[in-house]
Design an enzyme around this catalytic site. Structure first.
Site, mmCIF file in Angstrom:
data_model
loop_
_atom_site.group_PDB
_atom_site.id
_atom_site.type_symbol
_atom_site.label_atom_id
_atom_site.label_comp_id
_atom_site.label_asym_id
_atom_site.label_seq_id
_atom_site.Cartn_x
_atom_site.Cartn_y
_atom_site.Cartn_z
ATOM 1 N N GLY A 183 16.231 23.326 71.559
ATOM 2 C CA GLY A 183 16.890 23.355 69.931
ATOM 3 C C GLY A 183 17.030 22.497 69.725
ATOM 4 O O GLY A 183 15.765 22.070 70.262
ATOM 5 N N CYS A 184 17.843 22.452 68.674
ATOM 6 C CA CYS A 184 18.003 21.066 68.031
ATOM 7 C C CYS A 184 18.042 19.954 69.050
ATOM 8 O O CYS A 184 19.050 19.791 70.047
ATOM 9 C CB CYS A 184 19.114 20.542 67.916
ATOM 10 S SG CYS A 184 19.885 19.407 66.727
#
Length: 226
Positions: free
Chosen positions: A52-53
């Site tokens: 993810g981020c």
């Protein structure tokens, strides 16, 4: 990567309410996993994780004992497309990733795998992590050595056999073809922007979970990118 309910940096819309990060201490790597990791002969090794981020994944490893550096960047695509504006469109093949350089005499690659699956992200979410959606937010391990590949395969098999998650692990395992550091404003983001709503909801809990679940490897002062 959102701050409150305001879209920033050209990110996608949220189709459903964001959920808070959850974490569970997963089983320690088995003897079979540990056997795949060769005895430490070097002063440093490199691993690349995507979950993810990259802000939160970077922060987790920056707070991990034995990590020498953790750099946010892009892996899985070509050098020419490795910039945020292109990657955030989801069509370049990259994943937001973190390059972790670590001292294997202080922390093993197997321990990094346990941290990655326990607190850094949710490995059962396909091409997304909570509010962030797209293949650039996929769960992936970009291995740098045959030993790392084998250890990752065995640990994922161990977790699968133990049914540690309610859904299957969807983490991609792929050879690292290249890692490209992200723009300067993405580095140390969780440390530099504690006031961010996104950091407060999704990333500070990761660090707290690391401290609570794996206190032996937690470091209070993060190792920052210069």
């Amino acid at each position: 990567m959102l701050v409150g309910v305001v879209l920033v940096l050209g990110l996608i819309n949220i189709s459903s309410p964001a959920k808070a990060e959850k974490a569970v201490l997963l089983p320690a790597p088995s003897a079979e996993v540990l056997a795949a990791v060769t005895p430490a002969a070097q002063t440093s090794e490199t691993a690349v994780f995507a979950g993810g981020c990259f802000w939160g994944v970077q922060a987790v490893f920056q707070h991990t004992q034995g990590v020498l550096s953790a750099v946010s960047g892009y892996a899985g695509g070509s050098a020419g497309d490795a910039d945020y504006n292109r990657v955030s469109g989801g069509g370049t093949g990259h994943a937001e990733a973190v390059q972790v350089r670590f001292d294997p005499k202080q922390i093993s690659y197997a321990q990094l795998l346990q941290i990655f699956f326990s607190v850094a992200h949710d490995p059962t979410q396909l091409n997304r992590q909570y509010p962030d959606v797209g293949p650039q937010y996929r769960s992936a391990i970009f291995y740098t050595t045959p030993a790392h590949k084998l250890a990752a395969e065995r640990y994922m098999a161990q977790l699968g056999s133990a049914k540690t998650f309610p859904s299957p692990i969807v983490t991609q395992l792929a050879p690292l073809q290249g890692f490209y550091a992200a723009e300067a404003y993405h580095q140390n983001y969780a440390t530099l922007h504690p006031e961010s709503g996104y950091i407060a909801q999704f990333d500070r809990p990761k660090i707290a979970n690391l401290q609570a679940l794996l206190p032996a490897v937690y470091r209070a002062q993060p190792v920052l990118v210069p």
